[in-house]
Scaffold this active site. Structure first.
Site, short mmCIF file in Angstrom:
data_model
loop_
_atom_site.label_atom_id
_atom_site.label_comp_id
_atom_site.label_asym_id
_atom_site.label_seq_id
_atom_site.Cartn_x
_atom_site.Cartn_y
_atom_site.Cartn_z
N GLY A 125 -0.29 5.40 -4.42
CA GLY A 125 -0.95 6.66 -4.80
C GLY A 125 -0.31 7.84 -4.08
NE ARG A 126 -1.30 6.68 1.28
CZ ARG A 126 -1.21 5.79 2.25
NH1 ARG A 126 -0.84 6.18 3.46
NH2 ARG A 126 -1.50 4.53 2.03
CD GLU A 133 3.43 -13.00 15.69
OE1 GLU A 133 3.42 -11.83 16.11
OE2 GLU A 133 2.94 -13.95 16.35
CG HIS A 158 -0.73 1.93 -9.20
ND1 HIS A 158 -0.88 1.65 -7.87
CD2 HIS A 158 -1.85 2.64 -9.54
CE1 HIS A 158 -2.03 2.16 -7.42
NE2 HIS A 158 -2.63 2.77 -8.42
NE ARG A 217 -7.82 0.80 5.69
CZ ARG A 217 -7.67 2.12 5.89
NH1 ARG A 217 -7.80 2.64 7.09
NH2 ARG A 217 -7.40 2.93 4.88
CB ILE A 218 -6.74 -7.12 7.44
CG1 ILE A 218 -6.12 -7.40 8.82
CG2 ILE A 218 -6.58 -8.33 6.54
CD1 ILE A 218 -4.66 -7.77 8.82
CB SER A 219 -7.54 -3.51 3.22
OG SER A 219 -7.33 -2.29 3.89
CG ASP A 270 -2.04 1.00 1.11
OD1 ASP A 270 -2.41 1.35 -0.04
OD2 ASP A 270 -2.55 1.44 2.15
N GLY A 271 0.31 2.33 -0.58
CA GLY A 271 0.99 3.64 -0.54
C GLY A 271 1.47 4.13 -1.90
CG LEU A 291 9.61 -16.68 -4.09
CD1 LEU A 291 9.70 -16.67 -2.56
CD2 LEU A 291 9.91 -15.28 -4.63
#
Ligand code: IPE
Ligand code: IPE
Ligand code: MG
Length: 256
Positions: free
Chosen positions: A27-28, A204, A41, A191-193, A24-25, A135
């Protein structure tokens, strides 16, 4: 085993077997630079490339990232179409090197809401990397935790199977991997969104202010160090954990 065993001591060598990230983040990050949100993005794809490399170098075997949520359809139409275009572009640019570096790709999420062009890209990437073992990378796209529980329950009903925890787990979109040990959320929100609701029961959580496009190996190491200092109890007492498994108490081991 002595009853006077010391409380579990943090062990920096304890690694999570499965790391999940709410990226997340973006856009900011872009808005701070007077750029369109989609530029954030694009930088987010660069950050993901760095983190995949860092996970391989550190021997983390499973990484799950949240790339597009069930609720992200509610964004402005040009941002949604920008994200779809970016996914198709990132697939054609990134899949060859991911394949050559041992990455097995999965795209958990609701395919029914995606265009034929996107679905074909996801299926081809999964097919081309299915043999890899270094992976497992789950890129959760059009994913929601509530969607996942609902589709799993519907599948069990259709198959005439009982609704049990084990059956539900086996029908979830991430049934091919163990539950996440560590979930990192960048961007500062606590938050988990609607990410891995079922699978994160004993995960954790680590939250960081770092915006996703700025996330790098050093940030990952900070989260891994925080994880190594956690004491996971899975409902038991700390003393029980020490007695049952003295080498595994600090963190990072699967709930046996
Ligand atoms: C996360 O970054 C990426 C997606 C949800 C697709 P955001 O776009 O939510 O960035 P912020 O939270 O607005 O900064
Ligand atoms: C969560 O971020 C979804 C992804 C990172 C893909 P959001 O930016 O959509 O979450 P909210 O809206 O702030 O809760
Ligand atoms: Mg956001």
């Amino acid at each position: 085993m002595s009853n006077s065993a010391a409380p579990p001591s943090p062990s920096p060598s304890v690694q999570p077997g499965h790391v999940a990230i709410v990226m997340d983040g973006n856009g900011r990050w872009a808005q701070k630079r007077w750029l369109p949100r989609v530029a954030g993005h694009k930088q987010g794809v660069e950050a993901l490339r760095r983190v995949v490399k860092a996970c391989i170098e550190r021997g983390v075997p499973v990484l799950s990232v949240f790339a597009f949520s069930s609720e992200n359809w509610n964004r402005p139409v040009e941002e949604v179409s920008g994200l779809m275009d970016l996914l198709v572009m990132a697939l054609s640019r990134e899949v060859p090197s991911l394949r050559d570096n041992g990455v097995q790709l999965h795209f958990p999420g609701d395919r029914s809401g995606l265009s034929v062009r996107v679905v074909q890209g996801l299926e081809a990437a999964e097919r081309d990397t299915a043999h890899n073992r270094t992976l497992v990378l789950n890129v959760c796209f059009n994913y929601g935790g509530r969607w996942d529980v609902t589709q799993a329950a519907r599948r069990l009903v259709q198959q005439g199977r009982d609704i049990t925890e084990a059956n539900l787990s086996s029908a979830m979109a991430l049934a091919h991997v163990a539950d996440p040990d560590l979930l990192i959320r960048t961007g500062g929100e606590l938050r988990i969104s609607n990410f891995l609701l079922w699978q994160s029961a004993y995960t954790e959580l680590v939250f960081t202010e770092c915006l996703w496009p700025d996330f790098d190996a050093a940030e990952l190491d900070r989260a891994l160090a925080e994880f190594a200092n956690r004491e996971r109890r899975f409902g038991q007492t700390a003393e029980q954990r020490v007695e049952e498994n003295p080498l595994m108490v600090a963190a990072g081991q699967q709930h046996a």
